[in-house]
Design a protein around this motif. Sequence first.
Motif, PDB file in Angstrom:
ATOM      1  N   GLU A 173      -1.038  13.449 -11.483  1.00 37.77           N
ATOM      2  CA  GLU A 173      -1.827  13.944 -12.609  1.00 37.77           C
ATOM      3  C   GLU A 173      -2.181  12.811 -13.567  1.00 37.77           C
ATOM      4  N   LYS A 174      -1.213  11.941 -13.846  1.00 37.85           N
ATOM      5  CA  LYS A 174      -1.460  10.775 -14.711  1.00 37.85           C
ATOM      6  C   LYS A 174      -2.506   9.858 -14.073  1.00 37.85           C
ATOM      7  N   PHE A 175      -2.390   9.642 -12.766  1.00 35.76           N
ATOM      8  CA  PHE A 175      -3.346   8.814 -12.029  1.00 35.76           C
ATOM      9  C   PHE A 175      -4.761   9.376 -12.169  1.00 35.76           C
ATOM     10  N   GLN A 176      -4.901  10.684 -12.008  1.00 37.50           N
ATOM     11  CA  GLN A 176      -6.217  11.316 -12.146  1.00 37.50           C
ATOM     12  C   GLN A 176      -6.759  11.194 -13.567  1.00 37.50           C
ATOM     13  N   ILE A 177      -5.902  11.425 -14.546  1.00 38.48           N
ATOM     14  CA  ILE A 177      -6.329  11.346 -15.951  1.00 38.48           C
ATOM     15  C   ILE A 177      -6.786   9.935 -16.291  1.00 38.48           C
ATOM     16  N   GLN A 178      -6.021   8.937 -15.851  1.00 44.13           N
ATOM     17  CA  GLN A 178      -6.403   7.547 -16.123  1.00 44.13           C
ATOM     18  C   GLN A 178      -7.735   7.215 -15.465  1.00 44.13           C
ATOM     19  N   MET A 179      -7.994   7.796 -14.310  1.00 48.38           N
ATOM     20  CA  MET A 179      -9.264   7.544 -13.640  1.00 48.38           C
ATOM     21  C   MET A 179     -10.420   8.174 -14.426  1.00 48.38           C
ATOM     22  N   TYR A 183      -7.786  10.912  -4.469  1.00 50.49           N
ATOM     23  CA  TYR A 183      -7.362  11.318  -3.125  1.00 50.49           C
ATOM     24  C   TYR A 183      -7.786  10.283  -2.087  1.00 50.49           C
ATOM     25  N   ILE A 184      -9.022   9.810  -2.217  1.00 53.75           N
ATOM     26  CA  ILE A 184      -9.552   8.814  -1.281  1.00 53.75           C
ATOM     27  C   ILE A 184      -8.709   7.535  -1.322  1.00 53.75           C
ATOM     28  N   ILE A 185      -8.353   7.095  -2.522  1.00 48.13           N
ATOM     29  CA  ILE A 185      -7.579   5.859  -2.663  1.00 48.13           C
ATOM     30  C   ILE A 185      -6.209   6.004  -2.011  1.00 48.13           C
ATOM     31  N   VAL A 186      -5.503   7.081  -2.333  1.00 40.39           N
ATOM     32  CA  VAL A 186      -4.154   7.284  -1.785  1.00 40.39           C
ATOM     33  C   VAL A 186      -4.197   7.411  -0.264  1.00 40.39           C
ATOM     34  N   ILE A 187      -5.118   8.205   0.247  1.00 43.16           N
ATOM     35  CA  ILE A 187      -5.238   8.386   1.698  1.00 43.16           C
ATOM     36  C   ILE A 187      -5.594   7.058   2.363  1.00 43.16           C
ATOM     37  N   SER A 193      -4.840   2.596 -13.822  1.00 41.05           N
ATOM     38  CA  SER A 193      -4.512   3.715 -12.947  1.00 41.05           C
ATOM     39  C   SER A 193      -3.673   3.250 -11.761  1.00 41.05           C
ATOM     40  N   CYS A 194      -3.027   2.114 -11.916  1.00 41.74           N
ATOM     41  CA  CYS A 194      -2.126   1.619 -10.873  1.00 41.74           C
ATOM     42  C   CYS A 194      -0.801   2.350 -11.006  1.00 41.74           C
ATOM     43  N   GLY A 195       0.033   2.176 -10.013  1.00 40.98           N
ATOM     44  CA  GLY A 195       1.322   2.836 -10.065  1.00 40.98           C
ATOM     45  C   GLY A 195       2.461   1.839 -10.086  1.00 40.98           C
ATOM     46  N   GLY A 196       3.616   2.313 -10.546  1.00 41.08           N
ATOM     47  CA  GLY A 196       4.846   1.532 -10.467  1.00 41.08           C
ATOM     48  C   GLY A 196       4.785   0.225 -11.225  1.00 41.08           C
ATOM     49  N   ILE A 197       5.364  -0.819 -10.627  1.00 41.53           N
ATOM     50  CA  ILE A 197       5.456  -2.114 -11.309  1.00 41.53           C
ATOM     51  C   ILE A 197       4.094  -2.772 -11.479  1.00 41.53           C
ATOM     52  N   PHE A 244       0.814  -1.215   0.000  1.00 40.24           N
ATOM     53  CA  PHE A 244       0.000   0.000   0.000  1.00 40.24           C
ATOM     54  C   PHE A 244       0.849   1.267   0.000  1.00 40.24           C
ATOM     55  N   CYS A 245       1.956   1.267   0.723  1.00 45.30           N
ATOM     56  CA  CYS A 245       2.841   2.442   0.698  1.00 45.30           C
ATOM     57  C   CYS A 245       3.445   2.619  -0.689  1.00 45.30           C
ATOM     58  N   TYR A 246       3.903   1.522  -1.277  1.00 44.43           N
ATOM     59  CA  TYR A 246       4.475   1.583  -2.628  1.00 44.43           C
ATOM     60  C   TYR A 246       3.433   2.089  -3.623  1.00 44.43           C
ATOM     61  N   ALA A 247       2.231   1.518  -3.569  1.00 46.41           N
ATOM     62  CA  ALA A 247       1.179   1.912  -4.514  1.00 46.41           C
ATOM     63  C   ALA A 247       0.801   3.382  -4.326  1.00 46.41           C
ATOM     64  N   ALA A 248       0.644   3.817  -3.082  1.00 48.81           N
ATOM     65  CA  ALA A 248       0.261   5.205  -2.821  1.00 48.81           C
ATOM     66  C   ALA A 248       1.353   6.174  -3.271  1.00 48.81           C
ATOM     67  N   ILE A 249       2.595   5.855  -2.958  1.00 52.27           N
ATOM     68  CA  ILE A 249       3.709   6.733  -3.347  1.00 52.27           C
ATOM     69  C   ILE A 249       3.842   6.786  -4.866  1.00 52.27           C
ATOM     70  N   SER A 250       3.666   5.642  -5.529  1.00 53.00           N
ATOM     71  CA  SER A 250       3.725   5.620  -6.995  1.00 53.00           C
ATOM     72  C   SER A 250       2.641   6.508  -7.590  1.00 53.00           C
ATOM     73  N   LYS A 251       1.467   6.472  -7.006  1.00 53.96           N
ATOM     74  CA  LYS A 251       0.370   7.311  -7.503  1.00 53.96           C
ATOM     75  C   LYS A 251       0.657   8.787  -7.250  1.00 53.96           C
ATOM     76  N   ILE A 252       1.206   9.102  -6.088  1.00 53.32           N
ATOM     77  CA  ILE A 252       1.533  10.492  -5.762  1.00 53.32           C
ATOM     78  C   ILE A 252       2.624  11.029  -6.687  1.00 53.32           C
ATOM     79  N   MET A 253       3.602  10.183  -7.004  1.00 54.89           N
ATOM     80  CA  MET A 253       4.722  10.613  -7.843  1.00 54.89           C
ATOM     81  C   MET A 253       4.250  11.069  -9.235  1.00 54.89           C
ATOM     82  N   ASP A 254       3.154  10.503  -9.697  1.00 50.90           N
ATOM     83  CA  ASP A 254       2.594  10.917 -10.987  1.00 50.90           C
ATOM     84  C   ASP A 254       1.084  11.071 -10.823  1.00 50.90           C
TER      85      ASP A 254
END
Length: 148
Positions: free
Chosen positions: A32-38, A53-57, A103-107, A20-30
């Motif tokens: 805008e891309k996460f929001q656009i994909q959503m 925001y809800i997902i990351v938090i 809209s996932c992050g990282g790997i 969850f930390c990896y996924a949240a940080i990956s989403k935060i790092m990009d």
Amino acid sequence: MKTKKTGITTFISIFFILLFCYAAISKIMDFEKFQIQMTESPLLSAFAGFLPYIIVISEFIIAGLLCYRITQNAGLLASFILMLFFTRYIAHMLLTSENLPCSCGGILEKMTWTEHLYFNIGCAVLAILALVYNKKYNRPADGDSNHS
């Protein structure tokens, strides 16, 4: 036997904390891309303004809950519920959509949708296993109850 079950529960909790930390940080790092994909998701586009925001938090809060023994069951239950939501979303998208924006992050975004579905099912099973082991571990043994 308690030690083995406690070890398995701890391992699964650490796995979810890292996930969850990896996924949240990956989403935060990009973000805008996460929001656009959503917004490109036919199922989630109506919620794209606040859902990222809800997902990351939520991912950070669940990771925090898993860090402490007293809140570990709540964290494991929340992990299970979040994985069910993600699994349901992926299954729905696989069954109904041709355009599958990830809209996932990282790997995790390197996985195919089917691989991601199996990964999420596996994570949900791990959460159930940890909940069962943790519940048994937290249950008082016969004669241990404190009746005053």
